[in-house]
Design an enzyme around this catalytic site. Structure first.
Site, short mmCIF file in Angstrom:
data_model
loop_
_atom_site.label_atom_id
_atom_site.label_comp_id
_atom_site.label_asym_id
_atom_site.label_seq_id
_atom_site.Cartn_x
_atom_site.Cartn_y
_atom_site.Cartn_z
N ASP A 217 0.83 -1.20 0.00
CA ASP A 217 0.00 0.00 0.00
C ASP A 217 0.87 1.25 0.00
OD1 ASP A 217 -2.74 1.20 0.44
OD2 ASP A 217 -1.72 1.96 2.23
N GLU A 268 14.67 -15.36 -0.17
CA GLU A 268 15.11 -16.43 0.73
C GLU A 268 14.12 -17.59 0.75
OE1 GLU A 268 15.42 -14.68 4.55
OE2 GLU A 268 16.94 -13.20 3.98
#
Length: 558
Positions: A217, A268
């Site tokens: 956002d 990751e």
């Protein structure tokens, strides 16, 4: 049992694609208004889980949830007080985990909203800041300033000043704090390492729970220009930015360092987790910075969303989008509606001098006829869904829902309405709960008939159960479009423009499909009609075999 096992295997296979986001269709769920399982009038996570089969049948690839975090709900959950928990309005963390598991079982990925620009004034950090002294580490997590008068002339997106003054324990006037949005939403100071570390932990919390990515956002608002200089936006500026010259609180270069750090965290994890930016920035060359190879994967294409019903403008923004995003190795994304703008079944039929693309904008008068808006919306949606790249759908657009503009004043809840004393409608009109069954309480939103925003009568005939029985319905149009898009791999394709006898007819090829969009109100001919079979259309051909006015056709090679 064999069919069930095969279905589950197919679902797992769909989730294993490395770059799934480059061509996927992602469906935005506004949790308060999607489905309500407990009957309190507010949509919830169990309600979402109970209706996932409808989205699987529709044929989307992923869902994106607007905020469901713990919040005072002064801005419909975009004022977060705890980033690592579910607000009791929507359920529990267990409900969330069950929803993710069920979505994944059906082959649907799950993206969630993240709100890093600001938090709620009830967030523990801000409460600590209010109790702490000026210059303290607690206050440095936010943007506080000493000043006799308002620190600068910045105006809030929701109306009024971007600054609110605190009161000292002895009752005297204290420091000012910055809030791009409501005064209950203080902006974080993203130059503070504690803020960065906290959000890194938030990312990992939800990634560990299995989410497939984040829609960020106000991704263009985290960093403010040094010195916080005065600024008056252009008269025709949209409230969320998008001007050729960025405001000192939008689109500053410092945001890119933040997203490079986030990208490293997502990388990751297995399964190609994604970041999508809500970044109202122009021109497209500037927006493309958000999706460079070491930053975000996607950015909402607001120039495309904001384009009016005009063939020349649409062609230009498509060209610019494909060229600009390709230059940084990213796909373009396409979107026509979301929870912040007037639904495109209404917006596209508004006059050019009153487009109302920004749902936070002024009150809209003289709305078009519903059928006219729906006709253009169906045509625009078919034109969008055949484009290469990713696409976002907003809940209810597959039903052709119009903007619920005539809500009673006393029912409105958007902070824009209150901060402007009713001069601006705000965004409630695109957030009204969905109609599932025409003859059920609250049109099937729940069993009790309660609804946090009143549903207009026009929603009844547009309910999903009725549209499932109508082969010409907007729901059937979207379902068939997504099926053909998937079959012919249109999201992975390449656009080739074709010549047209009239400039008001856009014609392009993508794989074996020719797409013809007539932006004129008059019927038009096109030679491509005789070169294949019309497999999908937003309106029937005329009796003379021409393109109907304001309609789109998909023609498959013979």
């Amino acid at each position: 049992m064999t069919d069930l096992l095969n279905a589950e295997t197919d679902a797992v296979r769909r989730l294993q694609g490395d770059a799934w986001w480059r061509s996927s269709v992602i469906y935005q769920i506004y949790p308060r208004s999607f489905a309500d399982a407990n009957g309190d009038g507010m949509g919830d996570l169990q309600g979402i889980t109970s209706r996932l089969s409808a989205l699987e049948d529709l044929g989307v690839d992923a869902i994106w949830l607007s905020p469901f975090y713990t919040s005072p709900q002064k801005d419909a959950g975009y004022d977060v007080s705890d980033y690592c928990d579910v607000d009791p309005l929507f359920g529990t963390l267990q409900d969330f985990d069950q929803m993710v598991a069920e979505a994944h079982r059906r082959g649907l990925r799950v993206i969630i909203d993240l709100v890093p620009n600001h938090c709620s004034d009830q967030h523990p950090w801000f409460q600590e800041a209010l109790k702490a002294a000026p210059g303290s580490p607690e206050r440095d997590r936010f943007i506080f300033r000493d000043s006799e008068d308002v620190p600068n002339n910045w105006q809030s997106v929701f109306g009024g000043s971007m600054w609110t003054r605190t009161t000292n324990p002895d009752g005297s006037e204290g420091q000012w704090y910055l809030h791009i949005f409501d005064s209950s939403q203080p902006d974080f100071n993203w130059k503070n390492p504690e803020v960065r570390a906290m959000f890194a932990d938030v990312l990992r919390f939800w990634l560990d729970r299995g989410v497939d990515g984040f829609r960020v956002d106000v991704a263009h608002g985290l960093i403010k220009a040094e010195g916080l200089p005065d600024y008056i936006p252009p008269a025709d500026s949209a409230s969320m930015g998008g001007d050729e010259e960025p405001a000192p609180y939008w689109g500053q270069d410092g945001v890119h360092e933040i997203y490079r750090e986030w990208r490293q965290i997502l990388d990751e994890y297995e399964g190609s987790r994604v970041l999508c930016a809500e970044a109202w920035v122009n021109p497209l060359e500037l927006m493309a910075k958000w999706v460079r190879s070491d930053e975000m994967h996607q950015a909402f294409n607001f120039p495309y969303l904001s384009t009016s019903w005009d063939a020349t403008e649409v062609r230009q923004v498509i060209n610019d989008s494909l060229e600009t995003f390709a230059a940084v190795g990213a796909p373009s994304t396409w979107v026509l509606s979301n929870h912040d703008v007037v639904r495109h079944a209404t917006r596209l039929a508004l006059s050019a001098d009153n487009p109302q693309g920004d749902g936070i904008g002024p009150r809209t008068e003289n709305l078009p006829e519903q059928e006219h808006g729906l006709r253009r919306a169906r045509a625009a949606s078919l034109g969008m869904l055949a484009l290469p790249g990713g696409a976002y759908l907003y809940q209810g657009e597959e039903l052709g829902l119009p903007e619920a503009i005539d809500l009673p004043d006393e029912s409105r809840q958007d902070p824009t309405w209150f901060r402007t004393s009713g001069e601006r409608y705000g965004r409630d009109g695109c957030r009204v709960p969905l109609p599932w069954e025409a003859n059920a309480p609250a049109y099937g939103f729940n069993d009790s008939g309660a609804s946090w925003l009143p549903q207009p009568e026009v929603y009844g005939p547009l309910a999903r159960d009725l549209q499932l029985q109508d082969e010409n319905s907007t729901l059937k149009l979207y379902t068939r479009a997504l099926e053909l898009r998937r079959t012919h791999r249109l999201g992975e394709g390449k656009l080739e423009w074709l010549e047209s006898p009239d400039e008001q007819v856009l014609a392009y090829r993508n794989g074996p499909l020719t797409v013809l969009s007539n932006y004129s109100a008059e019927p038009m001919g096109h030679p491509a009609l005789s070169a294949g079979t019309v497999v999908l259309c937003s309106a029937p051909l005329t009796e003379q075999g021409q393109l109907a006015g304001e309609a789109t056709y998909w023609v498959l090679d013979a």
